[in-house]
Design a protein around this motif. Sequence first.
Motif, PDB file in Angstrom:
ATOM      1  N   VAL A  78       1.058  -1.133   0.130  1.00  0.00           N
ATOM      2  CA  VAL A  78      -0.016   0.092  -0.132  1.00  0.00           C
ATOM      3  C   VAL A  78       0.535   1.120   0.019  1.00  0.00           C
ATOM      4  CG1 VAL A  78      -1.785   1.485   1.347  1.00  0.00           C
ATOM      5  CG2 VAL A  78      -2.348  -0.796   1.225  1.00  0.00           C
ATOM      6  N   ALA A  79       0.447   2.075  -0.563  1.00  0.00           N
ATOM      7  CA  ALA A  79       0.909   3.458  -0.722  1.00  0.00           C
ATOM      8  C   ALA A  79       0.469   5.020  -0.842  1.00  0.00           C
ATOM      9  CB  ALA A  79       2.087   3.365  -2.349  1.00  0.00           C
ATOM     10  N   PHE A  80       1.070   6.180  -0.800  1.00  0.00           N
ATOM     11  CA  PHE A  80       0.258   7.784  -0.500  1.00  0.00           C
ATOM     12  C   PHE A  80       0.360   8.115  -1.627  1.00  0.00           C
ATOM     13  CE2 PHE A  80      -0.200   5.595   3.963  1.00  0.00           C
ATOM     14  CZ  PHE A  80      -1.531   4.631   3.617  1.00  0.00           C
ATOM     15  N   THR A  81      -0.073   8.733  -2.071  1.00  0.00           N
ATOM     16  CA  THR A  81       0.035   9.406  -3.446  1.00  0.00           C
ATOM     17  C   THR A  81      -0.562  11.142  -2.934  1.00  0.00           C
ATOM     18  OG1 THR A  81      -1.447   9.417  -5.708  1.00  0.00           O
ATOM     19  CG2 THR A  81       0.809   8.169  -4.808  1.00  0.00           C
ATOM     20  N   SER A  82       0.280  11.913  -3.711  1.00  0.00           N
ATOM     21  CA  SER A  82      -0.387  13.362  -3.531  1.00  0.00           C
ATOM     22  C   SER A  82      -1.669  13.300  -5.278  1.00  0.00           C
ATOM     23  CB  SER A  82       0.086  14.202  -3.579  1.00  0.00           C
ATOM     24  OG  SER A  82       1.265  14.617  -4.486  1.00  0.00           O
ATOM     25  N   ASN A  83      -1.029  13.012  -5.838  1.00  0.00           N
ATOM     26  CA  ASN A  83      -2.032  12.780  -7.836  1.00  0.00           C
ATOM     27  C   ASN A  83      -2.421  11.749  -7.935  1.00  0.00           C
ATOM     28  OD1 ASN A  83       1.311  11.964  -8.194  1.00  0.00           O
ATOM     29  ND2 ASN A  83       1.331  13.687  -9.685  1.00  0.00           N
ATOM     30  N   ASP A  93       3.965  10.306   2.715  1.00  0.00           N
ATOM     31  CA  ASP A  93       3.517   9.476   3.317  1.00  0.00           C
ATOM     32  C   ASP A  93       1.946  10.346   4.609  1.00  0.00           C
ATOM     33  OD1 ASP A  93       6.245   7.747   3.665  1.00  0.00           O
ATOM     34  OD2 ASP A  93       7.009   9.527   4.621  1.00  0.00           O
ATOM     35  N   HIS A  94       1.474   9.153   5.027  1.00  0.00           N
ATOM     36  CA  HIS A  94       0.738   9.683   5.409  1.00  0.00           C
ATOM     37  C   HIS A  94       0.556   8.187   7.052  1.00  0.00           C
ATOM     38  CE1 HIS A  94      -3.690  10.662   7.133  1.00  0.00           C
ATOM     39  NE2 HIS A  94      -3.588  11.341   6.130  1.00  0.00           N
ATOM     40  N   PRO A  95       1.279   9.184   7.852  1.00  0.00           N
ATOM     41  CA  PRO A  95       1.230   8.393   9.366  1.00  0.00           C
ATOM     42  C   PRO A  95       0.351   7.856  10.039  1.00  0.00           C
ATOM     43  CG  PRO A  95       3.088  10.188   9.757  1.00  0.00           C
ATOM     44  CD  PRO A  95       2.174  10.714   7.992  1.00  0.00           C
ATOM     45  N   LEU A  96      -0.659   8.441  10.265  1.00  0.00           N
ATOM     46  CA  LEU A  96      -1.915   7.987  10.387  1.00  0.00           C
ATOM     47  C   LEU A  96      -2.942   6.596   9.867  1.00  0.00           C
ATOM     48  CD1 LEU A  96      -3.571  11.556  12.275  1.00  0.00           C
ATOM     49  CD2 LEU A  96      -2.626   9.477  13.544  1.00  0.00           C
ATOM     50  N   LEU A  97      -2.574   7.148   8.883  1.00  0.00           N
ATOM     51  CA  LEU A  97      -3.694   6.255   8.039  1.00  0.00           C
ATOM     52  C   LEU A  97      -2.435   4.996   7.782  1.00  0.00           C
ATOM     53  CD1 LEU A  97      -6.670   5.360   6.466  1.00  0.00           C
ATOM     54  CD2 LEU A  97      -5.125   6.663   4.687  1.00  0.00           C
ATOM     55  N   PRO A 104      -3.124  -5.336   7.845  1.00  0.00           N
ATOM     56  CA  PRO A 104      -2.283  -7.071   7.474  1.00  0.00           C
ATOM     57  C   PRO A 104      -1.307  -6.204   6.122  1.00  0.00           C
ATOM     58  CG  PRO A 104      -4.588  -6.586   6.071  1.00  0.00           C
ATOM     59  CD  PRO A 104      -4.568  -5.239   7.208  1.00  0.00           C
ATOM     60  N   TYR A 105      -1.304  -4.996   5.507  1.00  0.00           N
ATOM     61  CA  TYR A 105      -0.550  -4.609   4.250  1.00  0.00           C
ATOM     62  C   TYR A 105       0.952  -4.504   4.872  1.00  0.00           C
ATOM     63  CZ  TYR A 105      -5.176  -5.134   2.487  1.00  0.00           C
ATOM     64  OH  TYR A 105      -6.229  -5.572   1.375  1.00  0.00           O
ATOM     65  N   GLN A 106       2.054  -4.379   4.175  1.00  0.00           N
ATOM     66  CA  GLN A 106       2.767  -2.904   3.899  1.00  0.00           C
ATOM     67  C   GLN A 106       3.024  -2.250   3.679  1.00  0.00           C
ATOM     68  OE1 GLN A 106       6.704  -5.605   2.428  1.00  0.00           O
ATOM     69  NE2 GLN A 106       7.579  -3.631   2.898  1.00  0.00           N
ATOM     70  N   VAL A 107       2.938  -1.016   4.150  1.00  0.00           N
ATOM     71  CA  VAL A 107       3.200   0.398   3.829  1.00  0.00           C
ATOM     72  C   VAL A 107       4.325   1.017   2.834  1.00  0.00           C
ATOM     73  CG1 VAL A 107       2.015   2.525   4.288  1.00  0.00           C
ATOM     74  CG2 VAL A 107       1.015   0.770   5.176  1.00  0.00           C
ATOM     75  N   LEU A 108       4.399   1.041   1.957  1.00  0.00           N
ATOM     76  CA  LEU A 108       5.739   1.734   1.738  1.00  0.00           C
ATOM     77  C   LEU A 108       5.400   3.026   1.778  1.00  0.00           C
ATOM     78  CD1 LEU A 108       5.684  -0.743  -1.875  1.00  0.00           C
ATOM     79  CD2 LEU A 108       6.984  -1.099   0.927  1.00  0.00           C
ATOM     80  N   THR A 109       6.398   3.856   1.380  1.00  0.00           N
ATOM     81  CA  THR A 109       7.305   5.183   2.166  1.00  0.00           C
ATOM     82  C   THR A 109       7.090   5.761   1.154  1.00  0.00           C
ATOM     83  OG1 THR A 109       9.053   4.619   3.323  1.00  0.00           O
ATOM     84  CG2 THR A 109       8.197   4.577   4.665  1.00  0.00           C
TER      85      THR A 109
END
Length: 159
Positions: A78-83, A93-97, A104-109
């Motif tokens: 799982v990853a987070f993007t602004s666009n 990065d979204h530390p709370l989420l 159960p996921y691996q969150v990529l920074t």
Amino acid sequence: MILKRGVTGFTKGDLSLERDGVACSAEFKRYCYSYVGQLKGRVLSFYEPDSVVGYAHAHVKIDGEAFYIFYNDLYDYVAFTSNCEMGGLEFIDHPLLADLFKNPYQVLTAAQLTEPLAFQASGNGNILLNENDLNDVELHFMNRFRSQTVGDLVFNYWD
């Protein structure tokens, strides 16, 4: 190691990597609604994998900030993007989420995903120097589409 064999979606027929993508996407969707809701946010849109974008992703809004959550179902990344720009993803990065998604996921920074790809010229192509287990089809597409970062491979728009 993030760049595991098949991470790009091109498994080269390796049946050991096969997963029920529909079930994985449905589970990810449930987690998105649950976790975003826990942070008093909302899911604006949810996108199933298709022929253009091979991974599920959600457009969300939390505390007035709209961004995307991307999901690579082969390795539960799982990853987070602004666009959501083809070929120009801006990972954040979204530390709370991230804390909610980490099991159960691996969150990529953002740092992991913006890591530049290091190449060494070899014959008619390039050798990828970053730690990887990519297959030859993935390496071919990496060269063809001029991928520049780890994120370009994990969340690609290759056709």
